[in-house]
Design a protein around this motif. Structure first.
Motif, short mmCIF file in Angstrom:
data_model
loop_
_atom_site.label_atom_id
_atom_site.label_comp_id
_atom_site.label_asym_id
_atom_site.label_seq_id
_atom_site.Cartn_x
_atom_site.Cartn_y
_atom_site.Cartn_z
N LYS A 24 33.88 43.31 36.15
CA LYS A 24 35.25 43.27 36.26
C LYS A 24 35.71 44.37 35.51
CE LYS A 24 38.67 39.56 36.04
NZ LYS A 24 38.86 38.06 35.94
N SER A 25 35.77 44.44 34.07
CA SER A 25 36.43 45.34 33.19
C SER A 25 36.07 46.80 33.75
CB SER A 25 36.03 45.22 31.83
OG SER A 25 36.41 43.99 31.36
N ASP A 57 38.34 47.80 36.73
CA ASP A 57 39.86 48.48 36.18
C ASP A 57 39.49 49.63 35.50
OD1 ASP A 57 40.65 45.80 37.02
OD2 ASP A 57 40.39 44.94 35.01
N CYS A 105 39.49 52.57 38.23
CA CYS A 105 40.75 52.42 38.69
C CYS A 105 41.75 53.32 37.66
CB CYS A 105 41.41 51.28 39.13
SG CYS A 105 40.53 50.45 40.67
N ASP A 106 41.54 53.11 36.45
CA ASP A 106 42.40 53.75 35.76
C ASP A 106 42.33 55.34 35.40
OD1 ASP A 106 44.00 51.65 35.24
OD2 ASP A 106 42.96 51.02 33.39
N LYS A 165 43.58 50.89 45.35
CA LYS A 165 43.10 50.23 44.13
C LYS A 165 43.35 48.69 44.51
CE LYS A 165 45.08 53.43 40.47
NZ LYS A 165 46.14 53.44 39.44
N LYS A 192 40.46 46.14 43.77
CA LYS A 192 40.41 45.08 43.05
C LYS A 192 40.15 43.71 43.88
CE LYS A 192 43.68 47.17 39.73
NZ LYS A 192 45.16 47.16 39.41
N ARG A 251 36.67 43.55 43.29
CA ARG A 251 36.19 43.07 42.04
C ARG A 251 36.41 41.54 41.94
NH1 ARG A 251 41.45 43.71 38.35
NH2 ARG A 251 42.02 42.20 39.76
#
Length: 431
Positions: free
Chosen positions: A121-122, A125, A128-129, A139, A143, A146
């Motif tokens: 999960k992290s 993120d 995407c960052d 994105k 997500k 995710r």
């Protein structure tokens, strides 16, 4: 101290370098972790900007909004990096520790301070960052992936993505009535995350390297249904039908125009007469920039489109919302008696999953008018012309960059294709 940023590299997407000088003895040139397309680099402001094509898009265009958000995100991170560097430099200067070696440590050590997460999960993120060029719509897709994976296994780690995960997660999605095409896309996204984790030297399984998702999750017989297109006879029926209501007449004209211009509804509703250009032979054309892709294309206006413009004193039909257009063209086709039962997908239909009502695509036999959507124009254009006009000419109107993408819109069934093939052999003298 003086410093400046510049681009270096042999490709269009170049790495941003920094050149630092202090006094007459200290000069350092180092690469940063940032990359940018040369056409999106503001040489004066030293920041990312919209390129020329993006700048010409309407401010309300989704692709322009997405790019502006991505650019703002990039520039924020780049400014943070710049401020961190200035603070680091000043601290070295204040503590009398300013040397080339200590200065270089800022660049060689900047990634080591950022610990990469390994829980799935992290990590999504983080992915995407770190990938600045990802659009906001992409994105959202990532997500959703995710969230689906987290619903299946909230404790999944990147190290756990292997053949067992693929089998179990695929079965989970199957049981929840997801289409096989969606399952392939979702697990394909997971594989993209896995590739990035591998590049970042995270200890992951080698299994995904050999995944063949088309073979692992083939389409089921119940899912093998194409969105319909309109035949020449149906287009004529639509053209001839008389409506009592102006809104259906308006929608009918848009529908016919879409079938002769092959444009998405987001571009279709932006057609205006003042954009039309005429060549020395009197032929009319409509230059547009497609909202979804930013592609510049020029559409020839065929006689059928010109007749609609003449009917409307040179103007295109009245602009309507995407939702109303979708609703109205179903009624247009119903009035034109395009109601034969067809085996096709129907979108946003309520189904029960785990006791909850969700909206999914379902496949079955429906009256043809009920499964007509705004994309029927592109499908109709390609299906009617693909066996008579070369693919390159079709692509110049649809805006596709590859022949394979054009083929996706060809909705002729196997019998129709066989009949066309036989006719070509007959024309060549072979019965």
């Amino acid at each position: 101290m003086a410093y400046s940023f510049f681009l270096r590299g042999t490709k269009d997407v170049k790495k941003i370098y920094i050149s630092i000088t202090h006094g007459s003895d200290l000069k350092v040139i180092r690469p940063t972790d940032f990359k940018v397309d040369v056409n999106s680099w503001d040489k004066v402001q030293k920041r990312m900007k919209l390129n020329e094509v993006e700048s010409q898009l309407k401010n309300s265009a989704p692709i322009k909004i997405q790019r502006q958000n991505a650019i703002a995100d990039f520039n924020k991170k780049f400014s943070d990096f710049e401020q961190d560097f200035i603070s680091y430099f000043n601290s070295l200067l204040d503590n009398n520790r300013l040397t080339e070696t200590k200065l270089v440590e800022f660049f060689t050590g900047q990634n080591k301070t950022n610990e990469i997460p390994t829980d799935f999960k992290s990590f999504v993120d983080y992915y995407c960052d770190m990938n600045i060029g990802i659009t906001e719509s992409t994105k959202k897709v990532y997500k959703r992936t995710r969230n689906l994976v987290s619903g299946f296994n909230p404790k999944l780690r990147m190290q756990d993505i292997d053949d067992r995960f693929k089998k179990d997660f695929g079965s989970y999605l199957d049981k929840n009535n997801y289409q096989r095409s969606y399952i392939r896309k979702t697990i394909g996204n997971v594989k993209d995350f896995w590739k990035y984790a591998k590049r970042k030297k995270i200890n992951v399984s080698d299994d995904p390297e050999w995944w063949e998702l088309t073979k692992d999750f083939p389409d089921l017989a119940k899912d093998l249904a194409d969105d319909p297109y309109l035949t020449w006879e149906e287009l004529e029926a639509i053209r001839l039908v008389v409506f009592d209501n102006n809104y259906l007449d308006n929608a009918r004209d848009w529908l016919l125009i879409s079938c002769w211009t092959a444009q998405r509804v987001s571009d279709l509703m932006e057609f205006t007469f003042d954009k039309i250009i005429t060549d020395e032979k009197g032929s009319k054309f409509l230059p547009i920039i497609q909202e979804k892709t930013g592609s510049k294309i020029t559409i020839p206006l065929f006689q059928e489109v010109e007749s609609i413009l003449n009917k409307r004193d040179g103007n295109f039909p009245r602009k309507i919302s995407d939702q109303k257009y979708n609703d109205y063209i179903k009624l247009v086709c119903k009035e034109a008696k395009i109601t034969d039962m067809v085996f096709a997908p129907k979108y946003r239909q309520p189904v029960i999953v785990n006791g909850k009502t969700v909206y999914r695509k379902i496949v079955g036999f429906f009256p043809k008018n009920e499964v007509i959507t705004s994309h029927v124009g592109r499908r109709t254009f390609v299906s009617l012309f693909i066996n008579n006009v070369d693919l390159d000419s079709i692509r110049k109107i649809t805006g596709h960059t590859r022949d394979k993408m054009v083929e996706v819109y060809n909705r002729l069934n196997s019998l129709e294709r066989a009949e066309i093939t036989k006719a070509k052999f007959r024309d060549a003298g072979f019965e």
